[in-house]
Scaffold this motif. Structure first.
Motif, short mmCIF file in Angstrom:
data_model
loop_
_atom_site.label_atom_id
_atom_site.label_comp_id
_atom_site.label_asym_id
_atom_site.label_seq_id
_atom_site.Cartn_x
_atom_site.Cartn_y
_atom_site.Cartn_z
N ASN A 14 0.81 -1.22 0.00
CA ASN A 14 0.00 0.00 0.00
C ASN A 14 0.84 1.27 0.00
O ASN A 14 0.48 2.26 -0.63
N GLU A 15 1.93 1.28 0.74
CA GLU A 15 2.64 2.53 0.98
C GLU A 15 3.92 2.69 0.16
O GLU A 15 4.41 3.81 0.02
N VAL A 16 4.48 1.59 -0.32
CA VAL A 16 5.77 1.68 -1.00
C VAL A 16 5.67 1.24 -2.46
O VAL A 16 6.19 1.89 -3.35
N GLY A 17 5.02 0.12 -2.71
CA GLY A 17 4.96 -0.43 -4.07
C GLY A 17 5.43 -1.89 -4.08
O GLY A 17 5.57 -2.50 -3.02
N PRO A 18 5.67 -2.43 -5.27
CA PRO A 18 5.97 -3.86 -5.36
C PRO A 18 7.40 -4.26 -4.96
O PRO A 18 7.65 -5.43 -4.64
N ALA A 19 8.35 -3.32 -4.98
CA ALA A 19 9.76 -3.70 -4.84
C ALA A 19 10.10 -4.44 -3.53
O ALA A 19 10.83 -5.44 -3.58
N PRO A 20 9.59 -4.00 -2.35
CA PRO A 20 9.95 -4.75 -1.13
C PRO A 20 9.45 -6.19 -1.14
O PRO A 20 10.19 -7.10 -0.74
N SER A 21 8.23 -6.44 -1.62
CA SER A 21 7.72 -7.82 -1.69
C SER A 21 8.58 -8.65 -2.63
O SER A 21 8.90 -9.81 -2.33
N LEU A 22 8.95 -8.06 -3.76
CA LEU A 22 9.77 -8.80 -4.74
C LEU A 22 11.16 -9.09 -4.17
O LEU A 22 11.67 -10.21 -4.30
N ALA A 23 11.76 -8.09 -3.53
CA ALA A 23 13.09 -8.29 -2.95
C ALA A 23 13.04 -9.36 -1.87
O ALA A 23 13.90 -10.24 -1.79
N ALA A 24 12.00 -9.31 -1.02
CA ALA A 24 11.87 -10.31 0.06
C ALA A 24 11.66 -11.70 -0.55
O ALA A 24 12.24 -12.69 -0.08
N ALA A 25 10.86 -11.79 -1.61
CA ALA A 25 10.64 -13.10 -2.25
C ALA A 25 11.95 -13.64 -2.81
O ALA A 25 12.27 -14.83 -2.64
#
Ligand SMILES: [Zn+2]
Length: 316
Positions: A187-198
């Motif tokens: 919601n607040e940042v975008g897709p990059a943190p989820s992708l990096a964590a994955a």
């Protein structure tokens, strides 16, 4: 309790005293008292960061991912207590990862853990082909370290909020903490943190090797399952945008993907609803609107899911 814990208490008490003084000057304001109850502070303890961990700590410090998350909480929520994020290698016995203390008032982010994360991120940048969805100019060890730290810190914040607000859990706390990391970053940042964590957790799963009894009996889902959960929430948050690059490209299996829009809608509605009684006064109008939209979205997704259910079940 360790010396670290004691000094934290002292600092927290002092911060409380300063806030009270500040409040006295503006005491006619009305809502100010609520706002002043608890704030998140990020403290980098330069004198307690081991030389070999300074590089990773510097990468995270420069990225300001911890401060960004703290700002979001400080703007949006009225915490009952202060929360201190201690970036230090002086941690209570046995602490090796980022951890949250049981009262939700202290989160430890040990630079030693950030160095480990950077090692994994370095391997990802060197050996794993970049998913097309991941920005090319950020596909390097430093950005992957900062972005995965942003997601992992979201997980710890999830614990801290559950503890401070005594949120009612209907499942394992670790799942809810992972859920908050997705809720906050998507919601607040975008897709990059989820992708990096994955990417980082996928690499960790490879390093862990075969699934063990220890892994299966952990209060966390097994590492590889978490990778798919992170991707599922991201895909479900905007299937039009993410279906091609995540499902079409083979990162998220076609068997899981149809469940993700409703899973995201439930998570988004769940967190907005749980946080609603704790919105900061200045955020209330905006937050109420977010909660209402999340509710409308969940109703629509549930209806759409029900309409496609026969087809989905027989297509498996
Ligand atoms: Zn956890």
């Amino acid at each position: 309790m360790s010396n670290g814990g004691y000094s934290t208490l002292v600092r927290t008490a002092m911060a409380g005293a300063f806030l009270l003084v500040g409040f006295a000057l503006v005491s006619c304001g009305g809502d100010a008292e609520d706002e002043a109850k608890g704030k998140v502070r990020v403290v980098y303890h330069d004198d307690a960061i081991a030389p070999e961990n300074r590089r990773a700590a510097e990468v995270v410090r420069k990225s300001r991912v911890l401060e960004q998350a703290a700002d979001w909480v400080n703007t949006s929520l009225a915490l009952p207590h202060d929360m201190v994020v201690e970036v230090t290698d002086k941690v209570p016995p046995g602490v090796e990862d980022a951890v949250t203390q049981p009262d939700g008032r202290t989160i430890y982010v040990p630079p030693e853990f950030l160095t480990e994360l950077q090692g994994v991120a370095t391997d990802v940048a060197r050996t794993v082909e970049r998913p097309a969805l991941f920005p090319q100019d950020r596909y390097n060890a430093d950005d992957l370290t900062a972005l995965s730290t942003q997601f992992i810190f979201g997980h710890e914040l999830g614990h801290a909020l559950q503890r401070q607000f005594m949120l009612a859990n209907l499942g394992l706390e670790e799942d809810a903490a992972d859920g908050f990391a997705s809720f906050y970053t998507v919601n607040e940042v975008g897709p990059a943190p989820s992708l990096a964590a994955a990417l980082v957790f996928d690499e960790l799963a490879r390093k862990e090797g075969k699934t063990t009894l220890e892994g299966l009996s952990s209060d966390h889902p097994v590492t590889q399952a978490r990778v798919f959960n992170f991707l599922c929430y991201l895909e479900g948050s905007d299937p039009k945008r993410y279906q091609g690059p995540l499902v079409g490209a083979g990162y998220l299996p076609k068997t899981r993907a149809p469940l993700c829009p409703q899973a995201w809608a439930m998570l988004d509605h769940g967190w907005w609803t749980q946080l609603q009684p704790h919105f900061a006064a200045a955020f209330k109008d905006e937050g109420d609107k977010d909660q209402d939209e999340a509710r409308t979205h969940l109703i629509a997704e549930t209806k759409a899911f029900a309409e496609n259910l026969d087809e989905l079940r027989s297509g498996r």
